[in-house]
Design an enzyme around this catalytic site. Structure first.
Site, PDB file in Angstrom:
ATOM      1  N   ASP A   1       0.820  -1.200   0.000  1.00 36.79           N
ATOM      2  CA  ASP A   1       0.000   0.000   0.000  1.00 36.79           C
ATOM      3  C   ASP A   1       0.858   1.256   0.000  1.00 36.79           C
ATOM      4  O   ASP A   1       2.074   1.215   0.234  1.00 36.79           O
ATOM      5  CB  ASP A   1      -0.903   0.015   1.236  1.00 36.79           C
ATOM      6  CG  ASP A   1      -2.038  -0.983   1.155  1.00 36.79           C
ATOM      7  OD1 ASP A   1      -2.352  -1.428   0.040  1.00 36.79           O
ATOM      8  OD2 ASP A   1      -2.614  -1.314   2.211  1.00 36.79           O
TER       9      ASP A   1
ATOM     10  N   TYR B   1       6.779  -9.737   7.014  1.00 40.89           N
ATOM     11  CA  TYR B   1       6.771  -8.294   7.239  1.00 40.89           C
ATOM     12  C   TYR B   1       7.298  -7.985   8.630  1.00 40.89           C
ATOM     13  O   TYR B   1       7.224  -8.819   9.545  1.00 40.89           O
ATOM     14  CB  TYR B   1       5.354  -7.736   7.126  1.00 40.89           C
ATOM     15  CG  TYR B   1       4.827  -7.609   5.715  1.00 40.89           C
ATOM     16  CD1 TYR B   1       4.915  -6.405   5.023  1.00 40.89           C
ATOM     17  CD2 TYR B   1       4.233  -8.695   5.081  1.00 40.89           C
ATOM     18  CE1 TYR B   1       4.429  -6.285   3.728  1.00 40.89           C
ATOM     19  CE2 TYR B   1       3.741  -8.585   3.785  1.00 40.89           C
ATOM     20  CZ  TYR B   1       3.844  -7.373   3.116  1.00 40.89           C
ATOM     21  OH  TYR B   1       3.357  -7.260   1.838  1.00 40.89           O
TER      22      TYR B   1
END
Length: 291
Positions: free
Chosen positions: A63, A124
């Site tokens: 994003d 992540y």
């Protein structure tokens, strides 16, 4: 669904990183915003002196504002173009790309490789500090400041209840035709000597806003606003809870993408395209959007 490389083309794996703060995410957009995919595709077209834009396929779309240290993509290039440019491609891309995105490797991919569908996990890291003075100015683009003291042990207790295969609808922004079933392989938090808390989040794939929603729930546990059972109860409900905040993107970095041995790539590619479901779930294709 076939993923054969067209005759006369070579599939090239690209390993790359970027600072996401000035990008409107990975994927090209109609409105013309600056994106990672757009910058790399433009640079490839320029350095290979090609009239055609060769489209990238990425392991996980990030994003706006999200960073990547270990992103992976692939691109199919004409054999003669690859043969002409392969030796100097990295150096030429370094001279053409903006300073906030780098390509570190460009190698011919093994048979059956697909950057998205061959991946078996994505890892992540989300970084946050609860220091009363705020964030080190040199780290402000990569670390979230949380204005409450955090109990890391309580956060880890809550995190363990979320591990495994579940429908993460409560922590995802739904997309038409996409399943929210994921296997969360790791969710753990460690406070470093510098006081920064790093959350490691690894799963076979992620749905939209999943990582940042999970971190938002754990922060509420860490600062004492919710008990350690609350994130698990939210998960079991399978519906969005307005109390689960999607934390800001700048603390999130895609650190690494995992792939199986070369001989297993094609099988993983096919498996990842299958619809996933749990009892009582309608299933759908697993998307790999971020976070």
């Amino acid at each position: 669904m076939s993923d054969e490389v067209a005759d006369g083309f070579v599939r090239v794996r690209l390993d790359l990183s970027y600072d996401g703060r000035d990008f409107s995410g990975w994927a090209k957009q109609r409105e013309g915003q600056r994106t990672v995919q757009g910058e790399i595709e433009d640079a490839l077209r320029t350095v290979t002196r090609s009239k055609e834009t060769f489209e990238l396929t990425v392991a996980g779309r990030t994003d706006s504002g999200v960073h990547a240290r270990g992103q992976v993509a692939h691109v199919d290039l004409p054999e003669e173009l690859w043969a002409e440019h392969r030796e100097k491609l990295l150096r030429r891309l370094a001279g053409r790309l903006p300073h906030d995105v780098r390509v570190w490797k460009a190698e011919e991919a093994p048979a059956g490789f697909n950057a998205r569908f061959s991946a078996i996990w994505r890892r992540y890291a989300y970084r946050v500090t609860d220091h009363p003075g705020g964030v080190d100015p040199l780290l402000r683009g990569h670390v979230l400041w949380h204005d409450w003291e955090l109990d890391v042990d309580a956060m880890n207790t809550a995190a363990r209840q979320l591990l495994g295969e579940h429908d993460f609808a409560a922590y995802c922004k739904r997309r038409e035709g996409a399943t929210t079933i994921r296997t969360l392989q790791e969710l753990s938090l460690v406070r470093g000597d510098d006081g920064i808390i790093t959350a490691t989040v690894r799963a076979d794939a992620f749905c939209h806003n999943m990582v940042r929603s999970l971190i938002g729930a754990l922060l509420f546990v860490g600062d004492g606003h919710r008990d350690t059972d609350w994130p698990g109860k939210v998960l079991a409900a399978r519906v969005r809870d307005s109390a689960v905040h999607v934390v800001r993107p700048h603390g999130l970095t895609l650190e690494e993408v995992g792939y199986p041995a070369d001989e297993l790539l094609a099988a993983r590619n096919r498996e990842a395209r299958n619809k996933r479901s749990l009892p009582g779930s309608s299933g759908g294709l697993a998307e790999t959007g971020c976070c």
